[in-house]
Scaffold this active site. Structure first.
Site, short mmCIF file in Angstrom:
data_model
loop_
_atom_site.label_atom_id
_atom_site.label_comp_id
_atom_site.label_asym_id
_atom_site.label_seq_id
_atom_site.Cartn_x
_atom_site.Cartn_y
_atom_site.Cartn_z
N GLU A 1 4.40 -0.93 3.24
CA GLU A 1 4.36 -2.35 2.90
C GLU A 1 5.24 -3.14 3.87
O GLU A 1 6.31 -2.70 4.28
CB GLU A 1 4.86 -2.54 1.46
CG GLU A 1 5.05 -3.98 1.03
CD GLU A 1 3.74 -4.74 0.86
OE1 GLU A 1 3.75 -5.76 0.17
OE2 GLU A 1 2.72 -4.35 1.44
N ASP B 1 1.96 1.35 -0.67
CA ASP B 1 3.23 0.73 -0.28
C ASP B 1 4.19 1.71 0.38
O ASP B 1 4.94 1.33 1.28
CB ASP B 1 3.90 0.12 -1.52
CG ASP B 1 3.08 -1.02 -2.11
OD1 ASP B 1 2.66 -1.89 -1.33
OD2 ASP B 1 2.85 -1.04 -3.33
N LYS C 1 -4.09 -1.84 -11.76
CA LYS C 1 -3.84 -1.12 -10.51
C LYS C 1 -4.67 0.16 -10.45
O LYS C 1 -5.29 0.48 -9.43
CB LYS C 1 -2.35 -0.76 -10.39
CG LYS C 1 -1.45 -1.90 -9.99
CD LYS C 1 -1.47 -2.11 -8.49
CE LYS C 1 -0.43 -3.11 -8.05
NZ LYS C 1 -0.56 -3.46 -6.63
#
EC number: 3.1.-.-
Length: 232
Positions: free
Chosen positions: A80, A108, A134
């Site tokens: 990320e 991430d 998610k």
């Protein structure tokens, strides 16, 4: 909200968030709630990785002070915050090196100890609702999901929280502090409520249109204060 973000977060995080938004054609000065959310998410990702290393025996250890031993390897690879091309380059490199399945969406982090990608979530809503969103988006059992909320709640795949309790408590404390700081500036309600956020967005757009219509005198000089913020 924009002023709060610039005061509350590390300049490096602010710069990364601005770059991420501009990459998608978004304006941090207008979509200020999104700006705050991206900065918060970035900070949590960095805090997740902070102080965690793997020693020469492959064991996970925490080093909080001084320079880590040269034999230590960072436990987490931070994906990320990188531009998309570089992020996918890192992901492909990890997959080629470790043999793990390539994710469909950019994760991430990568955990070198558990050999898995991690998706970090920070939500203003119920953690279980955000977790399900998610999971439905990723549709992969190989990517580990870890959700944090501003109220101190968390949820992770198979209740495996990856980090020790103290490291997670540090993240939760930071999120709670951000919430308190927003509330003290009367920003929290608009950050949480989509309806209020939409009203604020329209207000920001109107202000920008008003400023654009005003006569301006352009200066091409850079102030000494701004020079200190320019990337080296």
């Amino acid at each position: 909200m924009e002023d709060f973000v610039r005061q509350c977060f590390n300049p490096m995080i602010v710069e990364l968030a601005e770059k991420a938004m501009k990459e998608y054609g978004e304006d941090p000065k207008i979509e200020t709630n999104k700006f705050a959310a991206i900065c918060t998410h970035l900070e949590v990702c960095f805090m997740y990785s902070d102080f965690h290393f793997i020693d020469e025996r492959g064991e996970s250890i925490i080093v909080e002070s001084g320079d880590p031993n040269a034999l230590l390897k960072h436990r987490f690879e931070i994906i990320e915050g990188r531009d998309r091309i570089m992020a996918w380059t890192v992901v492909n490199s990890i997959c080629n090196t470790t043999g793990v399945e390539k994710p469909k969406f950019l994760p991430d982090l990568y955990d070198y100890k558990e050999n898995r990608f991690i998706e970090i979530g920070v939500t203003r809503r119920e953690v279980h609702i955000y977790y399900l969103e998610k999971a439905n988006k990723i549709k992969s059992e190989k990517t580990h999901i870890h959700i944090f909320s501003f109220t101190g709640e968390e949820m992770a795949t198979k209740a495996d929280y990856t980090l020790d309790e103290e490291s997670r408590a540090r993240i939760k404390t930071r999120l709670f502090t951000i919430r308190q700081e927003m509330a003290s500036r009367s920003l929290w309600d608009s950050f949480v409520s989509p309806k209020e956020a939409k009203r604020q967005l329209k207000k920001n757009l109107r202000l920008q249109e008003l400023c654009a219509s005003l006569p301006t005198k352009v200066s091409h000089r850079t102030s000494p204060a701004l020079k200190t913020l320019e990337p080296m």
